[in-house]
Design an enzyme around this catalytic site. Structure first.
Site, PDB file in Angstrom:
ATOM      1  N   GLY A  43     -13.175   2.024  -1.688  1.00 15.33           N
ATOM      2  CA  GLY A  43     -11.759   1.905  -2.019  1.00 15.33           C
ATOM      3  C   GLY A  43     -11.432   0.626  -2.772  1.00 15.33           C
ATOM      4  N   SER A  91     -11.858   0.426  -6.120  1.00 14.17           N
ATOM      5  CA  SER A  91     -11.589   0.854  -7.493  1.00 14.17           C
ATOM      6  C   SER A  91     -12.798   0.879  -8.405  1.00 14.17           C
ATOM      7  CB  SER A  91     -10.482   0.004  -8.121  1.00 14.17           C
ATOM      8  OG  SER A  91      -9.247   0.404  -7.643  1.00 14.17           O
ATOM      9  N   SER A  92     -13.896   1.459  -7.924  1.00 22.64           N
ATOM     10  CA  SER A  92     -15.041   1.638  -8.820  1.00 22.64           C
ATOM     11  C   SER A  92     -14.704   2.584  -9.964  1.00 22.64           C
ATOM     12  CB  SER A  92     -16.241   2.161  -8.030  1.00 22.64           C
ATOM     13  OG  SER A  92     -15.923   3.353  -7.343  1.00 22.64           O
ATOM     14  N   TYR A 131      -3.443  11.997   0.803  1.00 25.60           N
ATOM     15  CA  TYR A 131      -2.756  11.308  -0.291  1.00 25.60           C
ATOM     16  C   TYR A 131      -1.749  12.249  -0.940  1.00 25.60           C
ATOM     17  CZ  TYR A 131      -2.290   9.042  -4.903  1.00 25.60           C
ATOM     18  OH  TYR A 131      -1.801   8.474  -6.046  1.00 25.60           O
ATOM     19  N   ASP A 182      -4.510   0.510  -9.896  1.00 23.53           N
ATOM     20  CA  ASP A 182      -5.927   0.176  -9.983  1.00 23.53           C
ATOM     21  C   ASP A 182      -6.312  -0.214 -11.400  1.00 23.53           C
ATOM     22  OD1 ASP A 182      -5.950   0.840  -7.346  1.00 23.53           O
ATOM     23  OD2 ASP A 182      -7.138   2.666  -7.568  1.00 23.53           O
ATOM     24  N   GLU A 227       0.830  -1.215   0.000  1.00 24.15           N
ATOM     25  CA  GLU A 227       0.000   0.000   0.000  1.00 24.15           C
ATOM     26  C   GLU A 227       0.855   1.252   0.000  1.00 24.15           C
ATOM     27  OE1 GLU A 227      -3.252   0.055  -1.160  1.00 24.15           O
ATOM     28  OE2 GLU A 227      -3.468  -1.455   0.408  1.00 24.15           O
ATOM     29  N   HIS A 228       0.472   2.196  -0.850  1.00 21.74           N
ATOM     30  CA  HIS A 228       1.179   3.474  -1.019  1.00 21.74           C
ATOM     31  C   HIS A 228       2.596   3.263  -1.559  1.00 21.74           C
ATOM     32  CE1 HIS A 228      -1.874   6.228   0.549  1.00 21.74           C
ATOM     33  NE2 HIS A 228      -2.181   5.259   1.394  1.00 21.74           N
ATOM     34  N   THR A 229       2.807   2.143  -2.203  1.00 18.47           N
ATOM     35  CA  THR A 229       4.079   1.893  -2.900  1.00 18.47           C
ATOM     36  C   THR A 229       3.952   2.193  -4.389  1.00 18.47           C
ATOM     37  OG1 THR A 229       3.377  -0.421  -3.039  1.00 18.47           O
ATOM     38  CG2 THR A 229       4.961   0.131  -1.318  1.00 18.47           C
TER      39      THR A 229
END
Length: 395
Positions: A129, A131-132, A227, A177, A34-36
């Site tokens: 969260g 990815s719609s 973010y 995503d 995550e956040h990579t």
């Protein structure tokens, strides 16, 4: 929803149903990493079996009509007048994709985009969260390109979807995503290096276990501002490291051994914690692949736990609700591993749970989470599915 029901809804919306084709793009869950993504590191997402369907039929008057079963609003636009409008809300995503498709086609083929009616139907939890937005982008990209007679490779549509979100919608997202949604493969996760797009399909053999996604039902009000703040902090950290390691292009290129040698150069404690998370999280993705390949689910689960703790303590993007959910899931019956997934500050948690314990897991987590937060969580027991595709008569 079956195809016949979808054709009926299309008819109710547009007054005809001849010449309609149906396409599907999944949602995705990131199992670890995550956040990579925007730091050039590894991620480990998988496509899900729920997502977004699009029924589409071509027009010849240059008008695109976007409608959805999920939202009362829609948008009509001329192919020559594609502009972001706040009042168009969700329809800005397909509009942005259309604009990028026309630019990709170039002057010689732009006339192929002569208009279409398109009806969307999604069963991805909105705002969770999962990815719609990427799902809408990829199903639009495939539907409108195929309807125009263009066979653009999925990987190019993946890049196009990211460009649409960056340029048209104005969200500076990484490519994870769209890549997971476009390139997903049933029963496999994708180990993706986000700066080079090198990837590997990794079988997810979890016999006797289920992937359970739990929605905090906490609105993610801080996600966008935090973010952007985290991206800026990581860019600052990278610039300092590059003075010590000139050949490094991204934080995803820095090994933990290298980090131990240069961490002293970052004097600001906050920046140092952000970088520490990215580098250790990158290592956890590599270890997670190895754990799955060796069928060591306990090791995989422990890496999930460590990921959440790092996101909580070093990257500081979890928040009260996600932390309560992590604590309650960790001690619930049958939980092998658990972590937040997505941008953070609300959204979802993903857990690996023994199949016979799923009912008790949901019951215990729901009761304790609600008692502590006043919110009621939603649970989704998930399967890993394929990426974006056309739904043919046989399916």
């Amino acid at each position: 929803m079956n195809k016949h029901e979808f054709f009926t809804l299309f008819f109710e919306q547009f007054g005809y149903s001849n010449g309609v084709r149906i396409f599907f793009a999944p949602g995705r869950v990131n199992l670890i990493g995550e956040h990579t993504d925007y730091n050039g590191g590894y991620v480990f997402p998988a496509a899900l079996t729920f997502g977004t369907w699009a029924a589409v039929s071509a027009r010849t008057d240059g008008i695109y009509r976007f409608r959805s079963t999920n939202f009362p609003s829609g948008a009509d636009t001329n192919v020559n007048e594609l502009a972001y409008k706040e009042e168009d809300d969700w329809a800005n995503y397909p509009k942005g994709v259309l604009k990028e498709l026309i630019q990709m086609a170039g002057a010689d083929q732009a006339q192929l985009f002569s208009g279409a009616d398109i009806l969307f139907h999604g069963n991805i939890p909105n705002g969770a969260g999962l990815s719609s937005s990427a799902s809408i982008e990829l199903v639009t990209a495939l539907a409108l390109s195929r309807t125009a007679g263009l066979k653009i490779p999925i990987i190019e549509l993946v890049k196009l979807g990211q460009r649409a979100e960056n340029r048209f919608v104005g969200v500076n997202c990484g490519i994870m995503d769209q890549f997971a949604v476009g390139m997903g493969k049933q029963s496999h996760a994708i180990m993706l290096k986000c700066d080079t797009l090198e990837f590997q399909y990794v079988p997810v053999k979890i016999d006797g276990h289920k992937i359970v996604i739990t929605n905090t039902n906490k609105r993610r009000g801080l996600a966008v501002s935090k973010y952007n703040e985290r991206r800026s902090e990581c860019e600052t950290g990278l610039s300092i490291i590059q003075k010590q390691l000139p050949n490094v292009k991204s934080l995803g290129d820095v090994s933990y051994a290298e980090w131990e040698k240069v961490r002293y150069a970052i004097e600001d404690g906050t920046i140092r914690r952000r970088v520490e998370h990215v580098i250790t999280e990158n290592g956890r993705v590599i270890s997670a692949r190895k754990a799955l390949e060796e069928n060591d689910l306990d090791a995989f689960g422990e890496l999930m736990n460590q990921s959440h703790e790092s996101l909580r303590d070093l990257y500081e993007v979890t928040g009260f609700e996600l932390d309560v959910l992590f604590e309650e899931a960790s001690k619930a019956p049958g939980c092998v591993g658990t972590r937040m997934t997505g941008a953070g500050f609300g959204g979802c948690n993903v857990s690996l749970v023994k199949e016979e314990s799923v009912g008790n897991f949901k019951q215990a987590v729901a009761a304790n989470y609600t008692a502590r937060t006043g919110l009621e969580p939603d649970f989704y027991v998930c399967e890993i599915g394929d990426g974006t595709k056309e739904i043919t008569e046989e399916e």
